[in-house]
Design an enzyme around this catalytic site. Structure first.
Site, PDB file in Angstrom:
ATOM      1  N   SER A 129       0.827  -1.207   0.000  1.00  0.00           N
ATOM      2  CA  SER A 129       0.000   0.000   0.000  1.00  0.00           C
ATOM      3  C   SER A 129       0.863   1.259   0.000  1.00  0.00           C
ATOM      4  CB  SER A 129      -0.891  -0.002   1.252  1.00  0.00           C
ATOM      5  OG  SER A 129      -1.477   1.262   1.474  1.00  0.00           O
ATOM      6  N   TYR A 154      -2.498  -0.344   9.906  1.00  0.00           N
ATOM      7  CA  TYR A 154      -2.670  -0.952   8.581  1.00  0.00           C
ATOM      8  C   TYR A 154      -1.381  -0.830   7.776  1.00  0.00           C
ATOM      9  CZ  TYR A 154      -4.039  -1.426   3.695  1.00  0.00           C
ATOM     10  OH  TYR A 154      -4.090  -1.803   2.368  1.00  0.00           O
TER      11      TYR A 154
END
Length: 325
Positions: A129, A154
């Site tokens: 990501s 995350y």
């Protein structure tokens, strides 16, 4: 004929990638998804329904953490390529529920790595990501920047994925490719993403919540461009590259969230839009902007969709899917 495993095949990117791969008769796609209820379950069911129409698709409702089930699937299908897109998504939710993110994003990925080495998979491609860039202000972000300071849990789990993938690649001679996605949006997207949330608010006569008063910049990437990038990396065989490499997949442009809102207004002119301005949220970053130089060294990658086109296409789909005007 290639046997390709796509984990998270009923998820947003997994669905679109599987669909693209299935369009070629030279690919057999085997999908795995635990079909959890993190967001509207109907979306996942409808995505799976579309994929199930292809003769070269098969599906397992399973969890990548289940080592026994995973081993049976690997043993049965003799995979050439494994694409790991199964993960618990969402920057903000990871702050409230880190246990779930540790379980799926770290333990689950570890199981995938073990099976890829045990069954001598030719190529593992996995999702990382843009959030791993954290508070960096060196724009555009290139893959060599320091990513040791993630701002959300995350992002931390995705950084862990990159590190252990590198380790497995080096120790067990596994070819692995990590993909840092930048704000992917489009039809059949995730309802917790900004564009989807904004439309849900508009069509339910609720105010749009704008964190940091909308003064963010994001590298908005339309789903079809994202899939083009994945296909390039899936087929990478450049001998000058290392066994484990990481690439950005983005639009290559950073646009203000305010511009994003204005495009939504243009396409929903019959609706009255209310806006609620909120402060910057924990774990959020001010700006993302991808450098695409590295992926372009493999093959020309020029995203085709700007936000003007992408937002219109998404809103057209949203109206049709939810039967609204």
């Amino acid at each position: 004929m290639r046997n390709i495993l796509v984990t998270g095949s009923s998820g947003f990117i997994g669905f679109h990638l599987s669909k693209r791969l299935l369009s070629s008769k030279s690919n057999n796609v085997i999908g795995i998804d635990n079909m959890n209820d993190y967001y509207d379950f109907k979306l996942k069911k409808d995505r799976l329904k579309i994929l199930s129409k292809y003769k070269n698709f098969s599906f397992y409702k399973s969890d990548i953490q289940n080592s026994v089930s995973l081993k049976k699937i690997f043993k049965k299908h003799n995979f050439n390529i494994v694409i790991n897109l199964a993960a618990q998504a969402g920057v903000r939710n990871s702050i409230n529920d880190p246990d779930t993110y540790f379980k799926y994003n770290i333990n689950g990925f570890y199981e995938i790595l073990k099976k890829c080495t045990e069954f001598k998979i030719e190529h593992l491609v996995y999702a990382s990501s843009s959030s791993v860039y954290g508070p960096s202000t060196k724009y555009p972000f290139n893959e060599n920047l320091d990513t040791s300071l993630p701002k959300s849990f995350y992002a931390a789990t995705k950084k862990v994925n990159e590190v252990i993938a590198h380790s497995f690649s080096d120790i067990y001679n596994l070819k692995a490719t990590g993909m840092r996605f930048f704000t992917v949006y489009g039809p059949y997207g995730r309802p917790d993403m900004s564009l989807y949330k904004f439309l849900n608010s508009i069509y339910n006569n609720k105010p749009i919540e704008l964190f940091n008063s909308g003064n963010h910049f994001r590298d908005f990437t339309y789903i079809e461009d994202c899939i083009d990038g994945i296909i390039i990396l899936l087929n990478r065989n450049d001998k000058n590259l290392k066994k484990h490499e990481i690439f950005n997949i983005g639009n290559g442009n950073s646009r203000p969230l305010v511009k994003f809102i204005n495009e939504i207004k243009k396409n929903t002119s019959s609706k009255k839009i209310k806006i609620k301005k909120l402060p910057m949220q924990t774990g959020d970053v001010f700006k993302t902007h991808s450098s695409l130089k590295k992926i372009n060294k493999i093959k020309k990658f020029k995203p085709k969709y700007n936000i003007e086109t992408g937002i219109k296409l998404f809103i057209d789909w949203y109206r049709k899917y939810y039967l609204v005007k």
